[in-house]
Design a protein around this motif. Structure first.
Motif, short mmCIF file in Angstrom:
data_model
loop_
_atom_site.label_atom_id
_atom_site.label_comp_id
_atom_site.label_asym_id
_atom_site.label_seq_id
_atom_site.Cartn_x
_atom_site.Cartn_y
_atom_site.Cartn_z
N THR A 98 0.83 -1.20 0.00
CA THR A 98 0.00 0.00 0.00
C THR A 98 0.86 1.25 0.00
O THR A 98 2.03 1.23 0.37
N ASN A 99 0.24 2.33 -0.44
CA ASN A 99 0.81 3.62 -0.09
C ASN A 99 0.49 3.77 1.39
O ASN A 99 -0.24 2.97 1.96
N LEU A 142 6.30 9.62 -2.66
CA LEU A 142 6.90 9.89 -3.96
C LEU A 142 8.06 10.87 -3.83
O LEU A 142 7.99 11.83 -3.08
N SER A 143 9.11 10.60 -4.61
CA SER A 143 10.22 11.54 -4.67
C SER A 143 9.76 12.82 -5.36
O SER A 143 8.95 12.78 -6.28
N PRO A 172 10.12 2.96 -10.64
CA PRO A 172 8.75 3.28 -10.27
C PRO A 172 8.44 2.73 -8.88
O PRO A 172 8.95 1.68 -8.51
N ASN A 173 7.67 3.47 -8.10
CA ASN A 173 7.28 2.91 -6.80
C ASN A 173 5.77 2.91 -6.65
O ASN A 173 5.25 3.00 -5.56
N ASP A 174 5.05 2.78 -7.78
CA ASP A 174 3.62 2.62 -7.63
C ASP A 174 3.32 1.18 -7.22
O ASP A 174 4.09 0.26 -7.46
N GLY A 198 0.51 4.20 -13.23
CA GLY A 198 1.74 4.60 -12.56
C GLY A 198 1.78 6.11 -12.35
O GLY A 198 0.83 6.83 -12.64
N THR A 199 2.89 6.55 -11.81
CA THR A 199 3.04 7.96 -11.46
C THR A 199 3.99 8.61 -12.46
O THR A 199 5.10 8.12 -12.65
#
Lengths: 446, 489
Positions: free
Chosen positions: A93-94, A118-119, A127-129, B282-283
């Motif tokens: 999760t976030n 997020l950076s 990616p860190n989604d 995605g971001t």
């Protein structure tokens, strides 16, 4: 009623008609579909069971662990359903923003992977989604995980089509109501509104489906903002007649109204749906016309969101105990204040009670020798009941710089105590070169 | 017909006023050449006052250290010095610039990783060294031994659930660092703990503050007496004037990446989105350009955040009652909207795929930090031939002057009210924070664009070389900050 397995209690939830005198929409028969009657407490029990049921035997046989993007009700339901069969859950999760929800997941032994924020200067190659992390985790350990994927799994929709939607229709049909005119529900995975509305449309093609989302960059647990929904595989913007954003503040107000007006102790997502239902229906059923049947989905219960509600509306949680009236300017001016040297003299001659009003950490690190620690907010509570100190000794309050101590001394003097403040507080004491006593954190383990 | 997708820029009224003054930008370019960076020191001062108002409301004692790395401008540096704040220097050159701008050692903090020669230069000057690692701490003690005492902050990192950082002392090594600080007390004056997060996430900052407070207590147990909690920088900027239109643009861009509607990306660019059978997800790398929460809001929220480990007392309360001064190192938050970049249109051409390319006399690295896509629309001003670029809206890509395929200033399509002509000026908004300097190279021997300072006074605008800007002359005596007012350190 007797049941043989907890999963038998999933679904068949009550449909409650809300009193028009309370919701204030004279032409509207407004019903709440009470999904918190599901056994683990939320609408997601249906989805979790619907996605898991057919694959469960294979997951158990393969010794696999569930992996899911969820920080709330889906994770809770999947964890419990898996636990009943010895299957674990890794929830990616976030950051989980609701304390009680995290604690429930921890209580049941969920592995929680919270992704860092997020950076501000992101690198597209890392990616860190959540979905990329799940895919990478699964690729690194083939055969270890089963990803049911609530955001893309059509079984999420089917669970509501065959369950929620059918139940609403049948319950109303028994009362002679053939069709529903409005369905209102919050959008998270979008499964509940899509499944339910699709069933209800079979019987009334004119059904209007109202989606409730959170206001941009606001946060209502369980639903997303419209831009966040772009990442939801099941999201079909064209499916809805209207998408209504609701602020967290309105959701909280409506949550309280649902509880005190209708006896429905529901979470803030349901409050948001109730607020949107009233807004849309008030506008679209103004004036005369035929009666309208509307249903909104009550997702879960209120209790796990107390910290969320307290954060948004601390005023609703104000202490009910009578507060002592604040000291007047004259009372404040009459408070004798001691210099550090005078306090040291007093301490040597008159056995004063010295009260440090700061937090525990500040007290532990260094306080006027002999002082006891009662935090300012605790003192306020105590003073409402009476002042818990000996009248036979002088009373000296000590705070960081001398303002709070004057206030407490004024209140104590009003009650007849010989109370004073330390001028300039601990800062002045320290700067005068006076010794500070420390109290390292107690280690009470045996 | 609906308006084409757009990324409307937020403008500071002072900058907007400059652009709306007929001929003002054109005269600056005529006098100093193109391309050129324009700085607005009064916007910097405005940002500073806003941050100070937030701090004054919640914190008794604090220090703002302007992160000079955000922009090389001397005019902005001088403005900070004149306003009485401190500076954060991250290299020997920035340190020299700070000293040259008038900062005294007690108002200078040096951050970032430092090598042997920089440490040798620092020890004995009295500037506060924000220590990155144990090697640095040992070297400072060695260099100071016997002749001086060096004020140090200890930067820590590796907070729970935060991303791993290459900077700072990991929490597991803090005890070793405290042992050094205690043993080398005669040569190391320990001021306190420091952190800086790469993310703007409030929860992560609150968690970092809470960890640092626990470290303060551990330091006190070793008879060290930290008096500073340095919460770093990373306070966000607001680029967009209209969040809904920004979202609308991104929605259209995502559709175009799925092959629907008009193409909006140059070449195969996907901006960090992932395309697969479930769609575009995605971001994106440009997510910070969507931000609508100002730095002041982030800072106020952090100071007012309740701490679980302290019975729900707020960050500001716990800091105050532990007699800690709050230090912060804003860079982009101070220079937000304090700079623009102006380039000239050389020519407009069509690529083989039909894309319209507007070539400017500037390269991507001069208006783009760390090669991120900048998602805010430039504005075109008519050149010497006057207005006349009328006609229908046209979607273009801005191309740079380097002989490099990737030297596109925008990889996303920008819609302009009409097609620009040679000699028109292109104004890139809000470029003061890292956009001008972080990546700028002198490839092909192109010199870096000059910097100018713009002063709004008596209803008009005066432009001078950045290096010549003097806040003492620029600011009326009555506007001057009163030294010692409030809790400003």
């Amino acid at each position: 009623m007797r049941y043989d397995h907890i999963t038998d209690l999933i679904g068949n939830t009550p449909l409650l008609r809300l009193d028009p005198a309370v919701h204030g929409l004279p032409r509207v028969q407004l019903y709440a579909k009470l999904e918190f009657f599901n056994p683990f407490g939320s609408v997601k029990d249906r989805v979790a069971w619907g996605m898991l049921r057919d694959d469960l035997a294979g997951i158990v046989a393969g010794g696999r662990t569930l992996i899911e993007a969820s920080s709330g009700n889906t994770a809770k339901a999947l964890r419990i359903l898996g636990a009943l069969h010895g299957v674990g859950l890794r929830a990616v999760t976030n950051r989980i923003k609701v304390t009680e929800v995290r604690e429930l997941l921890q209580l049941f032994g969920t592995e929680i992977e919270e992704l860092p924020g997020l950076s501000e200067c992101p690198d597209p190659t890392t990616p860190n989604d959540v979905y990329s992390v799940i895919e990478a985790t699964m690729a690194r350990s083939p055969g270890t995980y089963q990803h049911l994927s609530q955001y893309t799994n059509e079984k999420n929709i089917e669970a509501h089509y065959h369950g929620t939607g059918r139940e609403i229709h049948e319950d109303l049909a028994r009362d002679g109501i053939g069709g529903v005119d409005y369905l209102i529900g919050g959008l998270g995975t979008t499964g509940s509104t899509r499944g339910t509305a699709t069933y209800l449309r079979k019987h009334n093609p004119e059904l209007r489906t109202i989606a409730v989302v959170s206001e941009r960059s606001d946060f209502v647990p369980g639903i997303r903002s419209e831009t966040e929904l772009w990442d939801v595989g099941l999201f079909r913007p064209d499916f809805y007649d209207r998408i209504v954003p609701v602020t967290a503040a309105r959701a909280v107000d409506a949550t309280v109204e649902l509880a005190t007006g209708h006896g429905v102790l529901a979470g803030p997502t349901s409050g948001a749906a109730y607020a949107a239902a009233r807004e849309v229906l008030a506008a679209e059923t103004a004036g005369d016309g035929p009666p309208v049947v509307a249903v909104f989905i009550v997702c879960d219960r209120l209790e796990p969101y107390l910290s969320y509600l307290r954060k948004r509306r601390p005023d609703l949680f104000g202490r009910t105990a009578a507060r002592v009236p604040a000291p007047t300017a004259a009372e404040l001016a009459a408070v004798p204040v001691l210099s550090p040297a005078q306090l040291a003299d007093l301490d040597a001659t008159a056995r004063p009670t010295i009260v440090d009003t700061r937090g525990a950490m500040a007290y532990r690190i260094g306080h006027v020798p002999g002082a006891v620690n009662i935090r300012d907010d605790q003192l306020d509570d105590m003073f409402a009941q009476g002042i818990p100190f000996s009248r036979s000794r002088p009373l000296v309050f000590v705070c960081p710089v001398g303002d709070a101590s004057t206030r407490f001394a004024a209140l104590a003097r009003r009650a007849g105590f010989d109370a004073m403040g330390l001028a300039g507080g601990v800062v002045a004491w320290r700067d005068a070169g006076r010794p500070l006593e420390s109290a390292p954190a107690a280690d009470l383990r045996g | 017909m609906t308006a084409p997708p757009a990324l409307p820029a937020k403008w500071h009224p002072l900058v907007r006023g400059f652009l709306d003054t007929p001929g003002a930008a054109q005269r600056a370019v005529h006098r100093f050449g193109s391309p050129v960076h324009l700085l607005f020191p009064q916007v910097f001062a405005d940002n500073l006052h806003r941050l100070q108002r937030v701090l004054d409301a919640q914190v008794r004692r604090y220090r703002i250290c302007y992160a000079h790395k955000a922009n090389r401008s001397r005019a902005l540096l001088r403005t900070g010095e004149y306003a009485g704040i401190a500076v954060d220097a991250a290299s020997p050159q920035e340190l020299a610039a700070a000293v040259g701008a008038g900062f005294t050692a007690d108002r200078i903090e040096v951050t970032g990783p430092k090598g042997e020669s920089f440490l040798r230069q620092l020890v004995g000057t009295g500037v506060t060294i924000n220590v990155d690692n144990l090697w640095e701490l040992d070297r400072i003690a060695d260099l100071a031994r016997g002749h001086t005492r060096v004020p140090v902050l200890l930067r820590v990192s590796g907070f729970p659930a935060a991303g791993v950082s290459r900077f700072g002392v990991p929490l597991a090594e803090v005890d070793a660092a405290l042992a050094v600080l205690a043993e080398q007390r005669p040569w190391l004056a320990f001021r306190g703990f420091s952190f800086h997060l790469d993310s703007g996430e409030l929860g992560e900052r609150v968690a970092a503050v809470q960890e640092c407070l626990a470290l303060v207590e551990r330091a006190c147990a070793r008879d060290l007496s930290p008096s500073v909690l340095d919460i770093g920088g990373g306070f966000r900027q607001v680029f967009t004037a209209d969040a809904d239109r920004f979202d609308g643009y991104v929605a259209a861009l995502r559709e175009s990446l799925r092959g629907r509607g008009e193409p909006m990306a140059w070449g195969g660019n996907t901006f960090g989105f992932h395309l697969d059978d479930t769609g575009v997800r995605g971001t994106p790398v440009f997510h910070k350009y969507a931000n609508t929460v100002p730095a002041t809001g982030m800072l106020a929220d952090l100071l007012a955040a309740p701490l679980d480990a302290h019975g729900g007392r707020t960050v500001a309360q716990v800091v105050a009652e532990n007699l800690l001064d709050v230090w912060l190192e804003p860079g982009k938050a101070l220079v937000d909207h304090a700079g623009i970049t102006v380039a000239r249109v050389e020519f407009v051409k069509r690529a083989a795929d039909g894309s319209v390319l507007v070539h400017v006399d500037l390269s991507r690295d001069t208006v783009t930090p760390a090669d991120q896509e900048v998602m805010v629309d430039p504005v075109v001003l008519p050149g010497p031939s006057g207005a006349g670029s009328g006609g229908a809206p046209v979607g273009v890509f801005f191309a740079g002057r380097l002989c490099l395929e990737r030297d596109l200033i925008t990889n996303h399509k920008v819609w302009l009210p009409g097609c620009p002509r040679s000699g028109d000026l292109v104004v890139f908004p809000n470029t003061a924070a890292y956009h001008m300097d972080l990546s700028a190279a002198s490839a092909s021997m192109h010199p870096l664009p000059p910097k100018l300072a713009v002063l709004h006074r008596d209803g008009g605008y005066r432009v001078c070389r950045d290096i010549e800007y003097d806040p003492v002359a620029a600011v009326a005596e009555s506007d001057r900050a009163v030294p010692g007012a409030g809790g400003r350190l």
